[in-house]
Design a protein around this motif. Sequence first.
Motif, PDB file in Angstrom:
ATOM      1  N   TYR A  43      45.638  45.472  21.968  1.00 51.52           N
ATOM      2  CA  TYR A  43      45.085  44.905  22.990  1.00 51.52           C
ATOM      3  C   TYR A  43      45.789  43.495  23.402  1.00 51.52           C
ATOM      4  CZ  TYR A  43      41.451  48.007  21.562  1.00 51.52           C
ATOM      5  OH  TYR A  43      40.618  49.303  20.994  1.00 51.52           O
ATOM      6  N   SER A  44      46.277  42.862  22.351  1.00 46.67           N
ATOM      7  CA  SER A  44      47.178  41.692  22.918  1.00 46.67           C
ATOM      8  C   SER A  44      48.463  41.990  23.698  1.00 46.67           C
ATOM      9  CB  SER A  44      47.440  40.952  21.502  1.00 46.67           C
ATOM     10  OG  SER A  44      48.402  41.576  20.596  1.00 46.67           O
ATOM     11  N   ARG A  45      48.777  43.310  23.348  1.00 42.12           N
ATOM     12  CA  ARG A  45      50.028  43.685  24.280  1.00 42.12           C
ATOM     13  C   ARG A  45      49.776  43.954  25.579  1.00 42.12           C
ATOM     14  NH1 ARG A  45      53.158  48.043  21.281  1.00 42.12           N
ATOM     15  NH2 ARG A  45      51.205  48.333  20.073  1.00 42.12           N
ATOM     16  N   TYR A  46      48.357  44.684  25.724  1.00 41.97           N
ATOM     17  CA  TYR A  46      47.849  45.110  27.130  1.00 41.97           C
ATOM     18  C   TYR A  46      47.684  43.523  27.889  1.00 41.97           C
ATOM     19  CZ  TYR A  46      44.623  45.391  30.535  1.00 41.97           C
ATOM     20  OH  TYR A  46      43.761  45.498  31.981  1.00 41.97           O
ATOM     21  N   LYS A  47      47.125  42.812  27.096  1.00 47.07           N
ATOM     22  CA  LYS A  47      46.709  41.368  27.793  1.00 47.07           C
ATOM     23  C   LYS A  47      48.051  40.657  28.225  1.00 47.07           C
ATOM     24  CE  LYS A  47      44.684  36.775  27.249  1.00 47.07           C
ATOM     25  NZ  LYS A  47      44.011  36.001  26.393  1.00 47.07           N
ATOM     26  N   SER A  48      48.981  40.749  27.513  1.00 47.47           N
ATOM     27  CA  SER A  48      50.418  40.334  27.707  1.00 47.47           C
ATOM     28  C   SER A  48      51.026  40.923  28.885  1.00 47.47           C
ATOM     29  CB  SER A  48      51.193  40.116  26.429  1.00 47.47           C
ATOM     30  OG  SER A  48      52.542  39.739  26.811  1.00 47.47           O
ATOM     31  N   ASN A  49      51.001  42.303  28.939  1.00 45.76           N
ATOM     32  CA  ASN A  49      51.531  43.136  30.012  1.00 45.76           C
ATOM     33  C   ASN A  49      50.625  42.635  31.384  1.00 45.76           C
ATOM     34  OD1 ASN A  49      53.284  44.340  28.466  1.00 45.76           O
ATOM     35  ND2 ASN A  49      51.934  46.165  28.011  1.00 45.76           N
ATOM     36  N   LEU A  50      49.539  42.502  31.277  1.00 47.60           N
ATOM     37  CA  LEU A  50      48.786  42.210  32.528  1.00 47.60           C
ATOM     38  C   LEU A  50      48.868  40.777  32.781  1.00 47.60           C
ATOM     39  CD1 LEU A  50      46.301  42.857  34.390  1.00 47.60           C
ATOM     40  CD2 LEU A  50      44.721  41.934  32.854  1.00 47.60           C
ATOM     41  N   VAL A  51      49.138  39.841  32.067  1.00 45.41           N
ATOM     42  CA  VAL A  51      49.448  38.478  32.447  1.00 45.41           C
ATOM     43  C   VAL A  51      50.840  38.463  33.216  1.00 45.41           C
ATOM     44  CG1 VAL A  51      50.268  36.442  31.529  1.00 45.41           C
ATOM     45  CG2 VAL A  51      48.210  37.358  30.700  1.00 45.41           C
ATOM     46  N   ASP A  52      51.717  39.181  32.616  1.00 46.85           N
ATOM     47  CA  ASP A  52      52.963  39.286  33.223  1.00 46.85           C
ATOM     48  C   ASP A  52      52.986  39.671  34.809  1.00 46.85           C
ATOM     49  OD1 ASP A  52      54.378  38.377  31.221  1.00 46.85           O
ATOM     50  OD2 ASP A  52      54.958  40.298  30.492  1.00 46.85           O
ATOM     51  N   VAL A  53      52.079  40.951  34.777  1.00 43.74           N
ATOM     52  CA  VAL A  53      51.884  41.471  36.317  1.00 43.74           C
ATOM     53  C   VAL A  53      51.192  40.517  37.129  1.00 43.74           C
ATOM     54  CG1 VAL A  53      50.582  43.163  37.464  1.00 43.74           C
ATOM     55  CG2 VAL A  53      51.784  43.702  35.364  1.00 43.74           C
ATOM     56  N   VAL A  54      50.119  39.821  36.525  1.00 44.88           N
ATOM     57  CA  VAL A  54      49.437  38.778  37.495  1.00 44.88           C
ATOM     58  C   VAL A  54      50.228  37.646  37.692  1.00 44.88           C
ATOM     59  CG1 VAL A  54      47.537  37.280  37.203  1.00 44.88           C
ATOM     60  CG2 VAL A  54      47.041  39.354  36.438  1.00 44.88           C
ATOM     61  N   VAL A  81      37.891  39.546  26.901  1.00 45.89           N
ATOM     62  CA  VAL A  81      38.620  38.756  27.603  1.00 45.89           C
ATOM     63  C   VAL A  81      38.106  37.849  28.834  1.00 45.89           C
ATOM     64  CG1 VAL A  81      40.968  38.103  28.470  1.00 45.89           C
ATOM     65  CG2 VAL A  81      40.575  39.288  26.253  1.00 45.89           C
ATOM     66  N   ASP A  82      38.062  36.817  29.053  1.00 50.33           N
ATOM     67  CA  ASP A  82      37.325  36.310  30.434  1.00 50.33           C
ATOM     68  C   ASP A  82      38.012  36.604  31.606  1.00 50.33           C
ATOM     69  OD1 ASP A  82      36.042  34.595  32.172  1.00 50.33           O
ATOM     70  OD2 ASP A  82      36.391  32.630  31.468  1.00 50.33           O
ATOM     71  N   PRO A  83      37.735  37.440  32.628  1.00 47.14           N
ATOM     72  CA  PRO A  83      38.437  37.790  33.881  1.00 47.14           C
ATOM     73  C   PRO A  83      38.801  36.685  34.749  1.00 47.14           C
ATOM     74  CG  PRO A  83      36.471  38.783  33.838  1.00 47.14           C
ATOM     75  CD  PRO A  83      36.331  38.099  32.489  1.00 47.14           C
ATOM     76  N   SER A  84      37.903  35.634  34.649  1.00 50.93           N
ATOM     77  CA  SER A  84      37.689  34.556  35.560  1.00 50.93           C
ATOM     78  C   SER A  84      39.135  33.739  35.206  1.00 50.93           C
ATOM     79  CB  SER A  84      36.699  33.897  35.419  1.00 50.93           C
ATOM     80  OG  SER A  84      36.465  32.935  34.221  1.00 50.93           O
ATOM     81  N   ASN A  85      39.779  33.976  34.300  1.00 51.01           N
ATOM     82  CA  ASN A  85      41.138  32.916  33.906  1.00 51.01           C
ATOM     83  C   ASN A  85      42.227  33.720  33.157  1.00 51.01           C
ATOM     84  OD1 ASN A  85      42.917  31.009  33.431  1.00 51.01           O
ATOM     85  ND2 ASN A  85      41.571  29.884  31.841  1.00 51.01           N
TER      86      ASN A  85
END
Length: 264
Positions: A43-54, A81-85
Motif C-alpha cells: 500500500y505504501s508503494r501504491y501511494k508512492s506511485n500515485l504521488v509520482d503520477v500526481v 489515506v486522505d484524498p484531499s491532500n
Amino acid sequence: YKETGEHLAFMAEKSAPVNGTLCGEWMVIGLMRSGQPVDASVYSRYKSNLVDVVKQKKGVLHDKKYTEYSRVVMALSSIGVDPSNVNGYNLLKPLAEYDKVIWQGINGTIFALIALDTGIYEIPVREGDGTQTTRELLIQEILSKELPGGGWTLQGSVADPDITAMAIQGLASYKGRADVSAALNRGIDKLASMQDADGGYSSNYISGNGTAVKNLESTAQVVIALSAVDVSLLEQERFVKNGKTLLDEILRFQKADGSFEHIK
C-alpha cells in the motif's frame, strides 16, 4: 475465497499496484475488501506511485474522464489515506465540477457519488464558472437516466446489468428516500429478469460491437449491488435460476490457481 485472496496478494507483492484500471486502484480495493494479510509495503508503494503520477501531471489525472478521480478517491479511502491532500493536491476538487463529472455520462455520475460517499466527504467549493456539484444533483441525474421499465444503460434504450448494478450501488445509501427506493426496486426487478439460466449475466459492452457477451464482471457487479441494498436479496428465489445462484455462477469462472477469468 482464501485462494483468491492469496493469488491477489501474490500479484500485488510481486508488482505493486500503480495508478490505473489494470493492476491499479481496483486491486487495492479488492485487497482491502478481501481481508487478506498483505505486506504493508504494497500500500505504501501504491501511494508512492500515485504521488509520482500526481506530481508529474500536476494534479490533473485526466481532463475528460473524471472517473479517474473517483477511482483514486475510492482506493485511497480504502487504505485510510486522505484524498484531499496528495502531494498538496486535493483530488476531491475535480468532483466539485458537476458539468465535467456528468460529461462522461451516467458512469461518471455514479462513481462520483460512490467516491464521495466512501468517506462521507464534504464536496469542495468549485472555482470559476459552472455548476457546483451536490449530492442531490448527482442523485437526481442518476434518477433521470432510469429507463422505462427500470434499469440503466450507458447508451441506447436497453438496460445493461453492469450499469444497472452500478447505479444501484450509488443510490443504495439513499434508499430511505421514497424516490430512490422506488427506482432501486425497479432496478432490482430488472436485474432479476435479466439473469440467465446459469444465474449469470451478459453485457453489451464487452465485445465492442454491441453483441451481448457472458462475463464474470456483470455478475460480480450485481452481487455488490444487491449486497449494498440488502444482502438477503442474494438468497431470494427470484435470483436463483435452475437452482443456480449468483455465487454459483461466479465460481464457474474460477481457475485452478484461485484467480478468475474475465470470459470463460
